[in-house]
Design an enzyme around this catalytic site. Structure first.
Site, PDB file in Angstrom:
ATOM      1  N   HIS A 429       0.826  -1.216   0.000  1.00 16.94           N
ATOM      2  CA  HIS A 429       0.000   0.000   0.000  1.00 16.94           C
ATOM      3  C   HIS A 429       0.853   1.255   0.000  1.00 16.94           C
ATOM      4  O   HIS A 429       2.066   1.233   0.262  1.00 16.94           O
ATOM      5  CB  HIS A 429      -0.970  -0.003   1.188  1.00 16.94           C
ATOM      6  CG  HIS A 429      -0.312   0.059   2.534  1.00 16.94           C
ATOM      7  ND1 HIS A 429       0.064   1.250   3.121  1.00 16.94           N
ATOM      8  CD2 HIS A 429       0.025  -0.917   3.426  1.00 16.94           C
ATOM      9  CE1 HIS A 429       0.591   0.999   4.317  1.00 16.94           C
ATOM     10  NE2 HIS A 429       0.583  -0.303   4.523  1.00 16.94           N
ATOM     11  N   CYS A 448       2.766  -5.090   6.849  1.00 15.39           N
ATOM     12  CA  CYS A 448       2.469  -4.812   5.441  1.00 15.39           C
ATOM     13  C   CYS A 448       3.634  -4.058   4.796  1.00 15.39           C
ATOM     14  O   CYS A 448       4.501  -3.526   5.481  1.00 15.39           O
ATOM     15  CB  CYS A 448       1.185  -4.008   5.316  1.00 15.39           C
ATOM     16  SG  CYS A 448      -0.305  -4.984   5.637  1.00 15.39           S
TER      17      CYS A 448
END
Length: 542
Positions: A429, A448
């Protein structure tokens, strides 16, 4: 560990056919036209113990390289012991006993590498690897037959080459190791300074030692080294700093030319430690994908991401990965869609361990971050005002609500989420914290992968999927409206996170990276403290 693997946990390679120094070997081998009933493992074992097998030096050198690489990696006691025993006899194959040891060692290497493939990275990169259960599986007949054919046709070196993943990279790393072998008897210079950081034009007591290290590692030529020594430097000069910057780039350090603790630790990292890291990462090559027709590769300790299509690198960028307490896993997934202007449904672990404790200390924390408290996990569940909750009585582990951060400029996912469905909820992301990409150590996330230049990455993915460019233009123009939109990708690229802390780059330069998750520490400590002077403490702090 999977049940069927546990059944093999105690299996180590043992000779299929016993042999002794007095064992007599046939001068010729029987030609087997039907091997359906032949014990391939036993046949291969006997052929590897035969003197004639090693008359071609190419076969011997290729096999020795594999045994040495696996032994020096220090990941398995048997691999290391086999290598050390052969070192004690200088890899001589003059006796049947030595040939038996050599055969055992080579077959064990291939059995171990095959186990790596079958058990996978979850086993190889287990936390607390020193305590993990050893698993060496029974070799498959396919590989045994390929080895049988190679031995029968006197093509063992070809077999070894074909079995080695990323052979070109492997050979480049092996060449560096050979260079390091020539330095094994060199007394490694030690850089000692009375201050923690040596900056521009600061006094430098160890100037000659720094120059020697740069020359030994190939960052400067012998001629350049002598020219610098002739200056009799007593301070950190601008010219010396330029060479230090080259060294720092190869080690993933901030290239400022300043000698701080991390640069000092890598300068003092011994040849023996570098050989172990090279060997370990040569062994790891067997775990990483070779097909680059379409793939996203994230090298976690290097904080880098590459996108390959048709064997060409089409995109590369820096990334931020999980911090040591919340590691980005080494795994395989697939990138199937892009979400523009995503909202963030905050994972339970982050909510319990990070956000709620801060909310208990400061009631303005949630509004300042734009976090919403949602009554339940149901769709369209109502939002609860944070002030309606008695935070002082809340137990984070029994928090009955969920939390969400709506799309916007401050959203933790930024403007782009790259969906990679998996059980661990790990995805790529964007991030509003762009300045963090300039940090030297980018192990900062909760697991992440944050992507620098996420906008360009999104545009590249849409182009590769032959999407209408107007889709991207429209979403870019309407960012201010904060509309969430998901776009499925036609080209669904596999995503591989890897852990490679040593490699030779496109320019032929050896690179090292810090072991951010302590996966590089030797599992086998046999003689390591005697042979590696600077490995334990300095590198542990890198």
């Amino acid at each position: 560990m999977k049940p069927f693997l546990a059944a093999f946990a105690s299996i180590l390679l043992t000779p299929v056919v016993s042999a002794s120094p007095q064992h007599s070997f046939p001068s010729e081998w029987q030609v087997q036209t039907d091997v359906s009933n032949v014990s391939l493992q036993g046949e291969n074992y006997q052929r590897l113990m035969h003197y004639d097998t090693w008359l071609d030096s190419r076969h011997f050198e290729a096999a020795k390289q594999q045994i040495t690489m696996a032994g020096e990696s220090r990941v398995d006691e048997q691999l290391t012991n086999n290598w050390q025993q052969l070192q004690q006899v200088n890899f001589s194959l003059s006796s049947a006993e030595n040939r038996q040891l050599f055969a055992n060692a080579l077959l064990y290497v291939y059995r171990y590498k095959e186990s790596m493939q079958q058990v996978g990275v979850d086993w190889f990169f287990q936390p607390n690897s020193k305590k993990k259960q050893k698993v060496v599986l029974i070799g498959e007949r396919t590989q045994a037959y390929a080895l049988y054919q190679a031995l029968k046709l006197n093509q063992l070196s070809t077999f070894i080459e074909e079995q080695q993943s990323h052979f070109s990279q492997y050979q480049q790393m092996a060449a560096v190791k050979e260079h390091f072998n020539t330095l094994a008897g060199v007394s490694w210079p030690v850089v000692n300074e009375p201050v923690r950081v040596v900056r521009d034009n600061d006094p430098l007591q160890s100037a000659e030692q720094v120059i020697d290290i740069l020359a030994l590692l190939g960052d400067i030529s012998a001629e350049q080294a002598q020219q610098l020594k002739d200056l009799h430097l007593t301070y950190l000069s601008a010219e010396l700093q330029e060479h230090i910057r080259v060294f720092q780039r190869r080690h993933g350090l901030y290239a400022d030319g300043i000698i701080g603790p991390k640069t000092l630790a890598w300068l003092n990292a011994s040849i023996e430690k570098r050989q172990q890291l090279l060997a370990l990462n040569m062994l790891r090559l067997s775990l990483w994908p070779e097909d680059k027709k379409g793939i996203v590769v994230v090298n976690v300790p290097a904080f880098e991401m590459d996108v390959w299509v048709d064997e060409q690198r089409v995109f590369e960028t820096r990334v931020i990965v999980g911090r040591p307490s919340r590691q980005t896993p080494i795994f395989i997934t697939r990138l199937d869609s892009i979400v523009f202007n995503p909202g963030w449904n905050i994972p339970v672990k982050i909510m319990q361990e990070d956000i709620i404790p801060k909310a208990k200390r400061d009631e303005s924390y949630l509004p300042s971050k734009g976090y919403q408290v949602i009554q339940s996990w149901r769709a369209n569940a109502p939002v609860i005002a944070p002030e309606e909750i008695d935070w002082q009585t809340i137990n984070p582990k029994r928090f009955p609500y969920r939390m969400r951060q709506p799309p916007g400029n401050s959203n933790a996912l930024g403007r782009y989420k790259f969906n990679t469905p998996n059980d661990m909820a790990i995805y790529l992301h964007d991030t509003p914290g762009k300045s963090l990409f300039n940090r030297e150590n980018r192990s900062l996330s909760s697991g992440c992968v944050r992507v620098e230049h996420a906008s360009k990455f999104a545009e590249k993915l849409l182009t590769l999927s032959k999407k209408n460019p107007k889709d991207f233009e429209y979403l870019q123009k309407n960012e201010g409206e904060i509309k969430t939109k998901a776009i499925s990708l036609r080209l669904k690229l596999p995503v591989h996170t890897i852990y490679q802390t040593a490699w030779v780059d496109d320019k032929g330069k050896l690179n090292f990276r810090n072991d951010i998750y302590d996966f590089d520490q030797p599992v086998i400590d046999t003689n390591i403290r005697q042979t590696v002077r600077n490995s334990a403490k300095p590198l542990a702090k890198l």
